[in-house]
Design a protein around this motif. Structure first.
Motif: not given
Length: 184
Positions: A61-66, A72-95
């Motif tokens: 549910y949280l993955l779908a909201l975000l 989302i480097p590993y698809g739209q479904r996960c188990m109990h945890e998931f990884v997002i990456n902030g590369t889009a934000q990093n490209n504008i100076g936000v790590k």
């Protein structure tokens, strides 16, 4: 050792022939293992299956909201945890570290950052089985607001946290001149 009461005074009784002996650090973090085991035993097979299902549901549910604001480097479904990456934000100076620090301003403990190492600007999010829908939506709202701020006011995200008694530390000074003992 067992604790014994003799004439109103408590003492350790080390004469325990059936004991496993003293628990020491080289056995691992025994307190965590015992707590986990007790939790599993308390839930039982049916309860453990239900708790696991809630953890998976919460994470998805949280993955779908975000999805959409964060990569989302590993698809739209996960188990109990998931990884997002902030590369889009990093490209504008936000790590990713800035995003994690900004979560503190919204009252959330930041998730694990920069892990797994194979994902650039990784943020690992693991909602537990005990989180309700309202809390998941509050967290997602904070993450979405941070993504918006990263686009419109990146300096505000970079300066976080600002609502805590101790604000942003100087990472370079901390690395070069670490304070590793208590000072009065």
């Amino acid at each position: 050792p067992h604790i014994r009461c003799d004439n109103g005074f408590y003492r350790f009784d080390h004469d325990c022939p059936k004991s496993i002996g003293k628990v020491r650090a080289f056995f691992g973090n025994v307190n965590k293992v015992v707590r986990s085991y007790a939790y599993i035993r308390q839930l039982g097979a049916k309860g453990l299956r239900q708790a696991s299902g809630h953890a998976v549901l919460n994470a998805n549910y949280l993955l779908a909201l975000l999805t959409g604001e964060y990569n989302i480097p590993y698809g739209q479904r996960c188990m109990h945890e998931f990884v997002i990456n902030g590369t889009a934000q990093n490209n504008i100076g936000v790590k990713t570290l800035y995003i994690a620090n900004k979560l503190i301003d919204y009252g959330f403990h930041p998730p694990t950052t920069y892990f797994p190492l194979i994902v650039p600007e990784a943020l690992m999010i693991e909602p537990t089985e005990t989180e309700n829908r309202e809390m998941l939506e509050l967290f997602a709202g904070a993450m979405l607001e941070i993504a918006r701020l990263a686009r419109t006011a990146p300096e505000e995200v970079a300066a976080a946290p600002i609502t805590t008694p101790v604000t942003r530390m100087d990472e370079l000074a901390a690395a070069r001149q670490p304070v590793v003992c208590w000072k009065d």
